[in-house]
Design a protein around this motif. Structure first.
Motif, mmCIF file in Angstrom:
data_model
loop_
_atom_site.group_PDB
_atom_site.id
_atom_site.type_symbol
_atom_site.label_atom_id
_atom_site.label_comp_id
_atom_site.label_asym_id
_atom_site.label_seq_id
_atom_site.Cartn_x
_atom_site.Cartn_y
_atom_site.Cartn_z
ATOM 1 N N VAL A 115 -37.794 -33.204 46.361
ATOM 2 C CA VAL A 115 -37.357 -33.946 44.982
ATOM 3 C C VAL A 115 -38.193 -35.104 44.912
ATOM 4 O O VAL A 115 -38.348 -35.457 43.560
ATOM 5 N N ALA A 138 -38.558 -27.555 47.565
ATOM 6 C CA ALA A 138 -37.376 -27.968 48.348
ATOM 7 C C ALA A 138 -37.079 -27.275 49.683
ATOM 8 O O ALA A 138 -35.951 -27.153 50.276
ATOM 9 N N SER A 185 -34.575 -31.276 50.799
ATOM 10 C CA SER A 185 -34.091 -31.193 49.464
ATOM 11 C C SER A 185 -33.490 -29.985 49.038
ATOM 12 O O SER A 185 -32.882 -29.933 48.093
ATOM 13 N N THR A 223 -34.575 -29.356 42.051
ATOM 14 C CA THR A 223 -35.803 -29.669 42.404
ATOM 15 C C THR A 223 -36.672 -28.847 41.977
ATOM 16 O O THR A 223 -37.904 -28.971 41.476
ATOM 17 N N TYR A 275 -31.185 -38.514 47.801
ATOM 18 C CA TYR A 275 -31.423 -37.372 46.807
ATOM 19 C C TYR A 275 -31.136 -38.197 45.309
ATOM 20 O O TYR A 275 -31.885 -37.979 44.238
#
Length: 580
Positions: free
Chosen positions: A32, A57, A61, A181, A391
């Motif tokens: 991300v 990802a 992620s 993502t 995140y």
């Protein structure tokens, strides 16, 4: 074809363009933060390349707690700026950036002691609301409420009556991390970024000799065919998370770098029936946040299932495929069962996943005490390293990294991503709540279209168009009735999926949401992917075999007693990309 489509044809064109030219900013890492950096740079009008060794990802992620949150526990560490920043990003994501993928979610913070706990936690949650209020003027995320013992048990009937004296209900937000993502990558592509997955950086190009020589590009191995090429760039941004040390090693010599430690977080997926909260609709269930001896534990509604996580332990073994052991699973079950009237048992666990958090190394011995703030460094001219963070704050990290990368470029405008909707969000207001109407027009069940809306946002019309063109694509996948065949075709033609694992693990969540973990769906999914990717019968068979071996290795690792034996078992199945 939309400029945001990550089709096989787009990949070939992007590879050719990157190999032949020079970009302003080349981003290494398709998680991300890297995706966010590519979008940030491209939306400023810069020429951008984005390369990722595996799938978008594929690492941290897609293996998070699926939360967009300020980090309530960081208030105890007096990390007020970090919490405030994260809460402001939460508001942007819910309201503007990705409202189709990021939705408010309530949590109960159970109280187990008399009045002092209500006062202490209540003050913390009140501060949490105050810190979030500046950018959440519309109160999209509601304010907290205090609940009595009776109201707590009514809201979460699965709690042991003797385990709580009340609760505080507060709100954060939930995200499908892998799909979010992917939306960031696609949005960057829409602004002209050249995006290549299955493209592993193997070295840095330097302008001269010595450890301080500027970086002017990278060497890349294309894992789709085994070929190699170089990409030249005015600045390289490495957003590689727990792989940051690999980039540092490529510098050689004594060049300064970031020190990142990996912390393993394990999550369990269990069916709704395992934690019975009665007839509360799926979309209205609350989660739990519980204190543990080492950190916090979340019980999170996830569609018709629950996520239970997470652990927080150091990990120094294979970073590509962190393994969950039976000890990890036992720990999570022991912790959650302390407060449930009916214990969750190991045989109720449907899925398990493990991810690695990249934490900035410090003096603390325990990873749970390391900083969640991020750092951006420029060890040599032409190279920027960004790591740490969480995140929720990916966009801030990305903007800081691009600022550093473009410090020497004249006329570069400031970041504009704070108000930039992602793919799927531009016309969300026009399609939100229209599941019944879209279902009637497409001939699909309303619940199926509603699920599509919250995966694809306003891009749902593209998936429904596939069904109109070929009604057979409206059928559910074998072993995964919550997903349609059309989603598989769309994953290949618009979302950059190159392997069976990409679809079953990240474009959908069949790999963790079904008891068979995707093995029953794999043959049908491989057949659907074969057409647009040009697979023959041998390739279809290899993809199915690789996926089955991966699932078997993961199951075996989850029977092992500790990290080392679990890691050894997981490594029994190689990554599908290593077979090229």
């Amino acid at each position: 074809m939309s400029r945001t489509h990550l089709s096989p044809e787009r990949r070939r064109a992007d590879r050719a363009a990157l190999a032949d030219g020079v970009v302003d900013v080349l981003v290494v890492g398709g998680g991300v933060t890297g995706a966010g950096a590519a979008l940030d740079a491209a939306s400023r009008g810069l020429s951008v390349g984005l390369v990722e060794a595996r799938d978008w990802a594929a690492g941290t992620s897609s293996r998070s707690s699926k939360l967009i949150h300020g980090g309530l526990r960081y208030l105890e560490q007096l990390a007020f700026p970090l919490v405030r920043e994260a809460l402001h990003e939460r508001a942007r994501l819910v309201q503007t950036i990705a409202p189709h993928l990021v939705r408010p979610l309530s949590f109960l913070l159970p109280l187990t002691a008399p009045a002092w706990q209500r006062a202490y936690y209540g003050a913390g949650v009140a501060l949490y609301d105050v810190l979030s209020s500046a950018l959440d003027a519309e109160r999209v995320v509601p304010s907290h409420r205090h609940l009595s013992r009776r109201a707590t048990l009514a809201a979460f009937p699965a709690l042991r009556p003797d385990a709580v004296v009340g609760a505080i209900r507060y709100w954060d937000a939930q995200v499908d991390d892998a799909r979010h993502t992917l939306a960031v990558v696609r949005t960057a592509a829409g602004y002209g970024a050249r995006a290549l997955s299955s493209a592993r950086v193997t070295g840095l190009l330097r302008d001269g000799d010595g450890s301080s020589a500027p970086v002017v590009g990278v060497r890349v191995s294309d894992l789709t065919d085994g070929s190699a090429f170089t990409v030249r760039a005015r600045s390289v941004v490495a957003a590689t998370g727990v792989w940051s040390d690999d980039i540092g090693a490529m510098l050689g010599g004594s060049a300064p770098s970031l020190r990142v430690r990996a912390s393993k977080g394990v999550h369990l997926v269990v069916p709704r029936s395992a934690i019975d909260v009665g007839d509360v609709p799926d979309g209205e269930r609350s989660g739990l946040i519980l204190r543990t001896p080492t950190s916090v534990l979340f019980v999170i509604p996830w569609g018709a299932q629950w996520l239970i996580g997470t652990t927080d332990t150091p990990w120094k073994l294979d970073r590509d495929h962190p393994a969950a052991s039976s000890a990890d699973i036992g720990y999570l079950l022991d912790q959650v069962n302390r407060v449930l009237s009916t214990p969750v048992t190991a045989d109720q666990v449907v899925g398990v996943y493990a991810g690695l958090r990249p934490l900035l190394a410090g003096e603390a011995d325990q990873t749970s005490r390391l900083s969640r703030e991020h750092a951006v460094v420029t060890p040599v001219p032409g190279l920027v390293l960004v790591a740490g963070g969480k995140y929720t704050t990916y966009r801030v990290m990305a903007a800081d990294a691009v600022d550093a990368a473009t410090a020497g470029l004249p006329g570069v405008p400031p970041s504009r991503t704070a108000h930039l909707p992602l793919v799927g969000a531009h016309r969300w207001d026009a399609v939100e709540g229209r599941a019944a109407e879209l279902a009637a027009a497409s001939g699909l069940p309303e619940d199926a279209v509603d699920r599509l809306l919250h995966r694809h946002g306003d891009q749902v019309t593209e998936v429904l168009a596939l069904v109109r063109a070929d009604p057979a694509l409206g059928r559910p996948l074998p072993g995964a009735p919550a997903h349609l065949a059309a989603e598989v075709v769309h994953a290949v033609t618009a979302e950059g999926a190159l392997h069976l694992d990409d679809v079953l693990t990240r474009r959908t969540r069949v790999s963790i949401a079904t008891p068979h973990r995707g093995t029953e769906s794999a043959p049908a999914v491989a057949e659907l992917m074969a057409g647009p990717l040009g697979w023959d019968a041998d390739r279809i068979e290899r993809e199915i075999a690789h996926y089955g071996a991966r699932v078997a290795a993961e199951r075996e690792s989850q029977r092992m007693p500790d990290d080392h034996t679990a890691d050894a078992a997981r490594l029994g199945a190689p990554d599908v990309r290593s077979a090229v």
